[in-house]
Design a protein around this motif. Sequence first.
Motif, PDB file in Angstrom:
ATOM      1  N   ILE A   1      55.845  25.473  -8.062  1.00  0.00           N
ATOM      2  CA  ILE A   1      54.616  24.719  -7.814  1.00  0.00           C
ATOM      3  C   ILE A   1      53.753  25.454  -6.796  1.00  0.00           C
ATOM      4  N   CYS A   2      54.374  25.851  -5.716  1.00  0.00           N
ATOM      5  CA  CYS A   2      53.623  26.538  -4.653  1.00  0.00           C
ATOM      6  C   CYS A   2      53.122  27.900  -5.104  1.00  0.00           C
ATOM      7  N   ASP A   3      53.958  28.620  -5.839  1.00  0.00           N
ATOM      8  CA  ASP A   3      53.577  29.949  -6.277  1.00  0.00           C
ATOM      9  C   ASP A   3      52.402  29.902  -7.246  1.00  0.00           C
ATOM     10  N   ASN A   4      52.350  28.880  -8.108  1.00  0.00           N
ATOM     11  CA  ASN A   4      51.253  28.801  -9.063  1.00  0.00           C
ATOM     12  C   ASN A   4      49.913  28.600  -8.365  1.00  0.00           C
ATOM     13  N   VAL A   5      49.902  27.790  -7.328  1.00  0.00           N
ATOM     14  CA  VAL A   5      48.668  27.616  -6.552  1.00  0.00           C
ATOM     15  C   VAL A   5      48.216  28.960  -5.991  1.00  0.00           C
ATOM     16  N   SER A   6      49.160  29.713  -5.448  1.00  0.00           N
ATOM     17  CA  SER A   6      48.837  31.029  -4.905  1.00  0.00           C
ATOM     18  C   SER A   6      48.309  31.963  -5.981  1.00  0.00           C
ATOM     19  N   VAL A   7      48.942  31.964  -7.150  1.00  0.00           N
ATOM     20  CA  VAL A   7      48.545  32.859  -8.238  1.00  0.00           C
ATOM     21  C   VAL A   7      47.138  32.540  -8.727  1.00  0.00           C
ATOM     22  N   VAL A   8      46.861  31.254  -8.967  1.00  0.00           N
ATOM     23  CA  VAL A   8      45.547  30.865  -9.478  1.00  0.00           C
ATOM     24  C   VAL A   8      44.453  31.239  -8.487  1.00  0.00           C
ATOM     25  N   ILE A   9      44.660  30.950  -7.217  1.00  0.00           N
ATOM     26  CA  ILE A   9      43.643  31.259  -6.212  1.00  0.00           C
ATOM     27  C   ILE A   9      43.451  32.764  -6.086  1.00  0.00           C
ATOM     28  N   ARG A  10      44.548  33.508  -6.019  1.00  0.00           N
ATOM     29  CA  ARG A  10      44.430  34.953  -5.833  1.00  0.00           C
ATOM     30  C   ARG A  10      43.796  35.627  -7.046  1.00  0.00           C
ATOM     31  N   HIS A  11      44.268  35.302  -8.242  1.00  0.00           N
ATOM     32  CA  HIS A  11      43.715  35.934  -9.438  1.00  0.00           C
ATOM     33  C   HIS A  11      42.237  35.609  -9.612  1.00  0.00           C
ATOM     34  N   THR A  12      41.878  34.343  -9.409  1.00  0.00           N
ATOM     35  CA  THR A  12      40.479  33.954  -9.571  1.00  0.00           C
ATOM     36  C   THR A  12      39.612  34.627  -8.527  1.00  0.00           C
ATOM     37  N   LEU A  13      40.089  34.687  -7.307  1.00  0.00           N
ATOM     38  CA  LEU A  13      39.346  35.327  -6.225  1.00  0.00           C
ATOM     39  C   LEU A  13      39.086  36.795  -6.545  1.00  0.00           C
ATOM     40  N   VAL A  14      40.112  37.487  -7.013  1.00  0.00           N
ATOM     41  CA  VAL A  14      39.966  38.911  -7.316  1.00  0.00           C
ATOM     42  C   VAL A  14      39.015  39.130  -8.486  1.00  0.00           C
ATOM     43  N   GLN A  15      39.201  38.386  -9.574  1.00  0.00           N
ATOM     44  CA  GLN A  15      38.390  38.614 -10.772  1.00  0.00           C
ATOM     45  C   GLN A  15      36.942  38.166 -10.588  1.00  0.00           C
ATOM     46  N   MET A  16      36.715  37.095  -9.840  1.00  0.00           N
ATOM     47  CA  MET A  16      35.353  36.593  -9.660  1.00  0.00           C
ATOM     48  C   MET A  16      34.542  37.463  -8.709  1.00  0.00           C
ATOM     49  N   LEU A  17      35.165  38.032  -7.694  1.00  0.00           N
ATOM     50  CA  LEU A  17      34.441  38.845  -6.720  1.00  0.00           C
ATOM     51  C   LEU A  17      34.192  40.269  -7.218  1.00  0.00           C
ATOM     52  N   THR A  18      34.988  40.749  -8.168  1.00  0.00           N
ATOM     53  CA  THR A  18      34.936  42.157  -8.556  1.00  0.00           C
ATOM     54  C   THR A  18      33.956  42.383  -9.702  1.00  0.00           C
ATOM     55  N   PRO A  19      33.021  43.346  -9.585  1.00  0.00           N
ATOM     56  CA  PRO A  19      32.179  43.715 -10.729  1.00  0.00           C
ATOM     57  C   PRO A  19      33.029  44.354 -11.823  1.00  0.00           C
ATOM     58  N   ASP A  20      32.604  44.203 -13.081  1.00  0.00           N
ATOM     59  CA  ASP A  20      33.453  44.603 -14.203  1.00  0.00           C
ATOM     60  C   ASP A  20      33.809  46.079 -14.178  1.00  0.00           C
ATOM     61  N   TYR A  21      32.873  46.943 -13.739  1.00  0.00           N
ATOM     62  CA  TYR A  21      33.160  48.383 -13.783  1.00  0.00           C
ATOM     63  C   TYR A  21      34.199  48.806 -12.744  1.00  0.00           C
ATOM     64  N   LEU A  22      34.606  47.863 -11.886  1.00  0.00           N
ATOM     65  CA  LEU A  22      35.663  48.148 -10.914  1.00  0.00           C
ATOM     66  C   LEU A  22      36.920  47.325 -11.174  1.00  0.00           C
ATOM     67  N   ARG A  23      36.887  46.474 -12.199  1.00  0.00           N
ATOM     68  CA  ARG A  23      38.009  45.546 -12.383  1.00  0.00           C
ATOM     69  C   ARG A  23      39.323  46.274 -12.661  1.00  0.00           C
ATOM     70  N   GLY A  24      39.273  47.357 -13.418  1.00  0.00           N
ATOM     71  CA  GLY A  24      40.505  48.097 -13.669  1.00  0.00           C
ATOM     72  C   GLY A  24      41.094  48.664 -12.398  1.00  0.00           C
ATOM     73  N   ARG A  25      40.238  49.260 -11.565  1.00  0.00           N
ATOM     74  CA  ARG A  25      40.718  49.852 -10.306  1.00  0.00           C
ATOM     75  C   ARG A  25      41.235  48.778  -9.357  1.00  0.00           C
ATOM     76  N   VAL A  26      40.490  47.680  -9.223  1.00  0.00           N
ATOM     77  CA  VAL A  26      40.915  46.611  -8.321  1.00  0.00           C
ATOM     78  C   VAL A  26      42.183  45.943  -8.856  1.00  0.00           C
ATOM     79  N   THR A  27      42.228  45.716 -10.171  1.00  0.00           N
ATOM     80  CA  THR A  27      43.422  45.110 -10.757  1.00  0.00           C
ATOM     81  C   THR A  27      44.648  45.996 -10.550  1.00  0.00           C
ATOM     82  N   SER A  28      44.462  47.315 -10.635  1.00  0.00           N
ATOM     83  CA  SER A  28      45.601  48.222 -10.443  1.00  0.00           C
ATOM     84  C   SER A  28      46.151  48.116  -9.025  1.00  0.00           C
ATOM     85  N   VAL A  29      45.252  48.015  -8.033  1.00  0.00           N
ATOM     86  CA  VAL A  29      45.717  47.866  -6.651  1.00  0.00           C
ATOM     87  C   VAL A  29      46.399  46.515  -6.480  1.00  0.00           C
ATOM     88  N   ASN A  30      45.797  45.472  -7.057  1.00  0.00           N
ATOM     89  CA  ASN A  30      46.400  44.147  -6.990  1.00  0.00           C
ATOM     90  C   ASN A  30      47.791  44.161  -7.598  1.00  0.00           C
TER      91      ASN A  30
END
Length: 469
Positions: free
Chosen positions: A363-392
């Motif tokens: 339960i706790c981990d899912n909250v963390s996953v949803v917030i972290r994934h959404t935060l990363v994908q929403m803040l990152t421009p598409d042309y950097l998503r591969g690079r940012v996703t790789s670091v993540n």
Amino acid sequence: MSASPPDEAKPDPYVAFRNAGFRRFLLSNFAFNLGRQAMSITIALQVLHWTNSAAAIGFIGLVNVIPLIFLVLPSGVLADKYDRRKIITITMSASCALSIMLVMVTHFHDCIPYVGVLRGANHLIETVAHFFTSKDNLGAIHFDNPALPIVYLLQLLHATVRVVGAPARGSIIPVLVPPSQLTNALTWNSSTFELSAVLGPVLGGFVAVWSYTAVYAADAVFSIVLAVSLVGIALQPRKPRDASLPVPKASAGATFIWRQKPVLAAITLDLFAVLLGGLTAMYPLYAKNVFHFENYEFWAGCMRAAPSVGAIMMAVFVAHSRPFKRPGITLLWSVVCFGAAIVIFALSRNIFLSLFALFLTGICDNVSVVIRHTLVQMLTPDYLRGRVTSVNQLFIGCSNEISEFRGGLMAARFGPVAAATFGGICTIMVVVSVALSLPAIRTVPPLNEIKPVDPEPESGADTENSNAQ
């Protein structure tokens, strides 16, 4: 007070499913993750059966993390430069071939000649395992199966092709759905991952009692399903990179995360929480050596699945709820509760209390996953998503695999109970450190209000134009 807009008052929890490409990816990625989860627990059980060594299980995590360290950043560049669908197809086809090889090696392991190189590899593995094994257990471990080094090698190759494809898989969803549906799509992607994490270990543990090879054969089938699923699907329009800006370097993802402190805090929390609190390597040990179950394979699978049951329930709840108003604070408290639940599991001697504690970690981990994934994908421009996703994913992968390595070695030296208790307490301490050192996490706005941030150009970046996008 004015009434809330209709779409805010009644969010459509299934809006992302209107996109055919997303549906196809979601189902095939679910199948792939199902096979991966089943194979993960099966390899641990197989290695334990062949060696009776906790350290040998920990070595699986070490094998998995090596390609992650060296290949994840170049893989991010590939995901930004080339068609992500083709990358997924190629890497999943390779994964299928490797699973077939694993089937053959496991089925015919008695027929493999014990040649010098295999004997030497086993001797090396045994020497390292002895260093991390307590004196009381030294007489019980054995490294005499000629197929063991080959299994480690195939696992290394498996990890390599999956690391190469991981940034493409992780960053393709934003081009399968419109931006307004991204949070919903990521939530359902998290839900199906957790469902695979429930079914995979249970099915893997159950089938492994009968046959290890059947699990590896299923993984081969599921890998090829994902390989062909993206052929011909349409993508959403992508915002092109400004051609006047320098070409982003491979390290641009790390630079972006460093400058966006809420993202840095969220990823740091996940890294150390899983690194210190991960229990994957200890499930077979708890089932066999703490609870003393005869059919320990099945109960190890149940332990592996219990967190995901909780995660699925939380994911469905999140999908039907409004976005978190204070996601940063919610994230901090969810990781604190995650650490506390680990301590309960570590000290419990009742299997049902232990499974409930693991359920709470999910339960706790899912909250963390949803917030972290959404935060990363929403803040990152598409042309950097591969690079940012790789670091993540470098953070995620390192924490998962090194956690397995740490857990196996600590369990071999101090016992699984001490190893798990230590991890839970340290997880809570990490939350306090992050909350004090990265206070920006406490002021993150609601996730549906976050917009992509265009990064500042890196000094020393390549100045040549690129047609990568």
